[in-house]
Design an enzyme around this catalytic site. Structure first.
Site, mmCIF file in Angstrom:
data_model
loop_
_atom_site.group_PDB
_atom_site.id
_atom_site.type_symbol
_atom_site.label_atom_id
_atom_site.label_comp_id
_atom_site.label_asym_id
_atom_site.label_seq_id
_atom_site.Cartn_x
_atom_site.Cartn_y
_atom_site.Cartn_z
ATOM 1 N N ARG A 1 17.755 5.950 -6.010
ATOM 2 C CA ARG A 1 17.622 6.077 -4.561
ATOM 3 C C ARG A 1 17.229 4.712 -4.010
ATOM 4 O O ARG A 1 16.432 3.986 -4.622
ATOM 5 C CB ARG A 1 16.545 7.111 -4.206
ATOM 6 C CG ARG A 1 16.987 8.564 -4.381
ATOM 7 C CD ARG A 1 18.068 8.956 -3.369
ATOM 8 N NE ARG A 1 18.455 10.348 -3.462
ATOM 9 C CZ ARG A 1 19.516 10.794 -4.139
ATOM 10 N NH1 ARG A 1 20.292 9.963 -4.815
ATOM 11 N NH2 ARG A 1 19.823 12.086 -4.124
ATOM 12 N N GLU B 1 21.375 3.951 4.451
ATOM 13 C CA GLU B 1 22.761 4.213 4.066
ATOM 14 C C GLU B 1 23.470 4.784 5.279
ATOM 15 O O GLU B 1 22.961 5.751 5.851
ATOM 16 C CB GLU B 1 22.825 5.192 2.900
ATOM 17 C CG GLU B 1 22.290 4.593 1.631
ATOM 18 C CD GLU B 1 22.331 5.523 0.426
ATOM 19 O OE1 GLU B 1 22.943 6.610 0.526
ATOM 20 O OE2 GLU B 1 21.753 5.164 -0.599
ATOM 21 N N HIS C 1 27.177 4.488 -2.492
ATOM 22 C CA HIS C 1 26.579 5.703 -3.073
ATOM 23 C C HIS C 1 27.665 6.608 -3.683
ATOM 24 O O HIS C 1 27.839 7.759 -3.263
ATOM 25 C CB HIS C 1 25.763 6.458 -2.004
ATOM 26 C CG HIS C 1 24.709 7.342 -2.607
ATOM 27 N ND1 HIS C 1 23.516 7.620 -2.002
ATOM 28 C CD2 HIS C 1 24.689 8.039 -3.778
ATOM 29 C CE1 HIS C 1 22.797 8.432 -2.750
ATOM 30 N NE2 HIS C 1 23.499 8.706 -3.853
HETATM 31 C C1 GLV Z 1 23.384 11.746 -5.805
HETATM 32 O O1 GLV Z 1 22.822 10.735 -5.505
HETATM 33 C C2 GLV Z 1 22.712 12.954 -6.137
HETATM 34 O O2 GLV Z 1 21.480 13.023 -6.037
HETATM 35 O O3 GLV Z 1 23.395 13.925 -6.506
#
Ligand code: GLV
Length: 338
Positions: free
Chosen positions: A247, A276, A295
């Site tokens: 994260r 983000e 991401h």
């Molecule tokens: C992606 O970042 C998730 O947490 O599935």
């Protein structure tokens, strides 16, 4: 009998969509961008179930806007830092997530980033496109070696372990530290019996000092927010590479910028950022030795289908009053459910 009413904050993939539409009266947000706060508050009103993504902040106000009929929150992600879990538990609402099915996809992508950053793939590609490729020479775009290098994994859950298995094939030495261990280390042993990989547990400072590659696989918690800060970068090798697929807030971005700019560390690759999307005037985007992608670590065809399916299963179980197959606040079952 009328069907339960649910709100999906975004379209999920077919494997999950069909069961949801069969079982529920589903309203699906159709915007390309997530619903904003007001839209979310409006659309949750009167729903029995909420299926959301990591882009949606689900706090007590959203739960209260849904009203007393809200029986389940199903987050289509493994990370649940976007959901206020204590607030859900206090209201007797189980929260589901999607662990396991994205482990391999995320570990594969971690390796893609490790290699791209260490071997300057993106920088090289930019050079070709801009006409900067003049000839072959012995010292063009030199980067870091993998065989014999030390990989430091911060977080040793499912994904960290899957990265360790891949690293074994590259001939790397693997060390790890776990800021949020699911089970505390057994006394007297620092080496895990992870099938297919041998990894030694060390403290965080040792990991920073000894690693050629540091890869982050920890959930975002109070302990891990800002973990990679100026003090941490100061302990790392100047040849080291940092990869973050966990994260964004685990990394202090201004500190990372300084560390990369001053060559305190060699390179970084980030799948996750704050915020983000990362604004295009972010100083990090001015650096040649920093790769940033949007991401996408779990974005493989299979992983995203399975996540959609799992999120649907959690949602439907909650609506039926059954235990969620993957519940992140199981303590909710010790109290009265909605
Ligand atoms: C992606 O970042 C998730 O947490 O599935």
């Amino acid at each position: 009998m009328s069907k339960p009413r649910v709100f999906l904050t975004r379209l999920i993939l077919e494997s999950g969509l069909k069961p949801v539409q069969d079982f529920c009266e589903a309203e699906i947000w159709s915007g390309e961008l997530p619903p904003n706060r007001d839209e979310l508050m409006h659309y949750v009103h009167g729903r029995n179930g909420l299926l959301c993504l990591l882009t949606d902040r689900i706090d007590a106000d959203v739960m209260d806007a849904a009203g007393p009929g809200l029986k389940v929150i199903s987050n289509c992600a493994v990370g649940v830092d976007n959901v206020d879990l204590p607030a859900a538990t206090a209201r007797g609402i189980p929260v589901g997530n999607t662990p396991g099915v994205l482990t391999d996809a995320t570990a594969d992508f971690t390796f893609a980033l490790l290699m791209a950053a260490a071997r300057r793939v993106v920088e090289g590609e930019r050079q070709v496109r801009s006409g900067g490729w003049k000839t072959w020479s012995l010292d063009t775009l030199l980067g870091a070696d993998f065989a014999g290098a030390t990989l430091g994994l911060v977080g040793f859950g499912r994904i960290g372990r899957a990265v360790a298995r891949r690293a074994t094939g590259f001939g790397m030495r693997i060390i790890f530290s776990d800021p949020n261990p699911a089970t505390p280390p057994r006394p007297g042993t620092g080496t895990t019996p992870e099938p297919g990989a041998e990894a030694t547990q060390v403290d965080f400072d040792t990991l920073l000092r000894e690693s050629d590659f540091v890869s982050l696989h920890t959930p975002l918690t109070d302990k891990t927010r800002g973990l990679m800060n100026t003090a941490a970068f100061a302990k790392m090798k100047p040849t080291s590479v940092l990869v973050n697929t966990s994260r964004g807030p685990v990394v202090d971005q201004p500190a990372l910028y300084e560390a990369l700019k001053s060559h305190r560390i060699f390179a970084a690759a980030l799948d996750v950022t704050v915020p983000e999307p990362l604004p295009i005037d972010s100083p990090l985007l001015t650096l040649e030795n920093c790769i940033i992608v949007p991401h996408i670590a779990s974005a493989s065809w299979q992983a995203r289908q399975k996540m959609s399916r799992m999120a649907a299963e959690n949602l439907i179980a909650g609506l039926k009053g059954e235990r969620l197959p993957n519940c992140v606040n199981p303590e909710v079952y010790g109290r009265e459910l909605r």
